[in-house]
Scaffold this motif. Sequence first.
Motif, mmCIF file in Angstrom:
data_model
loop_
_atom_site.group_PDB
_atom_site.id
_atom_site.type_symbol
_atom_site.label_atom_id
_atom_site.label_comp_id
_atom_site.label_asym_id
_atom_site.label_seq_id
_atom_site.Cartn_x
_atom_site.Cartn_y
_atom_site.Cartn_z
ATOM 1 N N LYS A 2 29.909 56.645 2.177
ATOM 2 C CA LYS A 2 29.656 57.619 3.232
ATOM 3 C C LYS A 2 29.404 56.961 4.582
ATOM 4 C CE LYS A 2 27.848 61.256 0.217
ATOM 5 N NZ LYS A 2 26.687 62.154 -0.066
ATOM 6 N N HIS A 3 29.249 55.644 4.609
ATOM 7 C CA HIS A 3 29.039 54.942 5.877
ATOM 8 C C HIS A 3 30.303 55.031 6.717
ATOM 9 C CE1 HIS A 3 28.115 51.692 8.724
ATOM 10 N NE2 HIS A 3 26.859 51.891 8.381
ATOM 11 N N HIS A 4 30.128 55.225 8.028
ATOM 12 C CA HIS A 4 31.286 55.460 8.896
ATOM 13 C C HIS A 4 32.210 54.248 9.000
ATOM 14 C CE1 HIS A 4 28.411 53.519 11.675
ATOM 15 N NE2 HIS A 4 29.475 53.116 12.341
ATOM 16 N N LEU A 5 31.721 53.054 8.644
ATOM 17 C CA LEU A 5 32.561 51.853 8.725
ATOM 18 C C LEU A 5 33.240 51.511 7.401
ATOM 19 C CD1 LEU A 5 30.397 49.415 10.901
ATOM 20 C CD2 LEU A 5 32.339 50.817 11.609
ATOM 21 N N PHE A 6 32.901 52.237 6.329
ATOM 22 C CA PHE A 6 33.434 51.872 5.018
ATOM 23 C C PHE A 6 34.951 51.969 4.975
ATOM 24 C CE2 PHE A 6 34.972 53.116 0.809
ATOM 25 C CZ PHE A 6 34.522 52.058 0.040
ATOM 26 N N TRP A 7 35.512 53.116 5.350
ATOM 27 C CA TRP A 7 36.957 53.302 5.237
ATOM 28 C C TRP A 7 37.743 52.465 6.242
ATOM 29 C CZ3 TRP A 7 38.733 54.954 0.926
ATOM 30 C CH2 TRP A 7 37.996 55.848 0.150
ATOM 31 N N PRO A 8 37.311 52.355 7.506
ATOM 32 C CA PRO A 8 38.037 51.445 8.408
ATOM 33 C C PRO A 8 38.061 50.004 7.916
ATOM 34 C CG PRO A 8 36.644 52.909 9.685
ATOM 35 C CD PRO A 8 36.298 53.138 8.243
ATOM 36 N N LEU A 9 36.935 49.510 7.417
ATOM 37 C CA LEU A 9 36.892 48.143 6.901
ATOM 38 C C LEU A 9 37.752 48.002 5.649
ATOM 39 C CD1 LEU A 9 33.118 47.235 7.357
ATOM 40 C CD2 LEU A 9 35.064 46.231 8.565
ATOM 41 N N THR A 10 37.767 49.035 4.814
ATOM 42 C CA THR A 10 38.593 48.996 3.608
ATOM 43 C C THR A 10 40.072 48.936 3.959
ATOM 44 O OG1 THR A 10 36.930 50.260 2.374
ATOM 45 C CG2 THR A 10 39.167 50.207 1.474
ATOM 46 N N VAL A 11 40.485 49.770 4.914
ATOM 47 C CA VAL A 11 41.889 49.786 5.324
ATOM 48 C C VAL A 11 42.279 48.444 5.948
ATOM 49 C CG1 VAL A 11 43.557 50.836 6.899
ATOM 50 C CG2 VAL A 11 41.979 52.284 5.610
ATOM 51 N N LEU A 12 41.404 47.890 6.788
ATOM 52 C CA LEU A 12 41.686 46.592 7.403
ATOM 53 C C LEU A 12 41.802 45.504 6.334
ATOM 54 C CD1 LEU A 12 42.027 44.879 9.943
ATOM 55 C CD2 LEU A 12 39.535 44.666 10.059
#
Length: 341
Positions: A2-12
Amino acid sequence: MKHHLFWPLTVLALLLLFNLLYDPSFFSIKIRDGHLYGTLIDILNFGAPLMLVAIGMTLVIATKGIDLSVGSIVAITGAMACLTISKGADQNALGLVLTAVGLSLALSLALGLWNGFLVAGVGIQPIIATLILMVAGRGIAQLITSGQIITVTSDRYEYIGAGALFTLPFSIFIVAAVFAAASLLTRKTAIGMFIEAVGNKPVASRLAGIRSRSVVIAVYLFCGLCAGIAGLILSSNVSSADGNNAGLWYELDAILAVVIGGTSLNGGRFYLAGTVIGALIIQTLTTTIYMTGVPPEITLVVKAFVVLVVCLIQSESFRKTLTHRWKTRRYPAEKELTRHA
């Protein structure tokens, strides 16, 4: 998750992993003449202008605005700097380079102030107010360059975009300084709260005593300054200014970077770190497309498709819809019982 940086970091991370599997030398970094070289360094260096523009765009979007003129400001400031240097007798003179940089940044501030005046002073909708400069600014850049590509031969000016400090590209330190300044001002002072308040409830914030017009003008000023610095980096990296193509579509990439980073276009809460990661995702994606040999005519289509997928993955409502449909298909009897209940 649910952290706002989880999905951007995962995609990167997934993009980097794909590149590593495609080319095992993707992570290799070499030192040559005191400089670090490698694909990862290139992503940071070439992505620096986009990161700067996206940082400024984040604060504008947080006030429920938009700035479509950043690409034109990039072209104008680069053109002004190169024109000033090209007129000098000694293009490598420190005073001349500092004058060129100062004039360009002052011009970017004036253009940002113009946008802020139209939005906060005149009351024109942000998309229309900045669209005016987006169209006119590209013409201004071409007037400055007389429709030609201005080339300069200044080692000092080239250092801004192509130089190195402590073996790393100097542009990375510029981005780090701007990011640190923006973070300190918005998270350690009341400015960040004012920006979010204006974006969430502009009328309520004004009634609470917040000078919403001043806040809006300030964020457009800052966005113009960020675009101006990006223009200097972009033009100095190639030692030339192209009023027609410099900064082209930067406004769209910046908006995508902000959205991928978790900031809502409806204004309010914003995430500068997420924006930087979003810009890195876009630059990594661009590098991946070129490295894998995707035909140039479908590059934009592939890029748009990947960005769409990233945005859908980030959407909590979209994920809930998929999860609900998967559960109802897997357990139809449970669905029927729920409906009767």
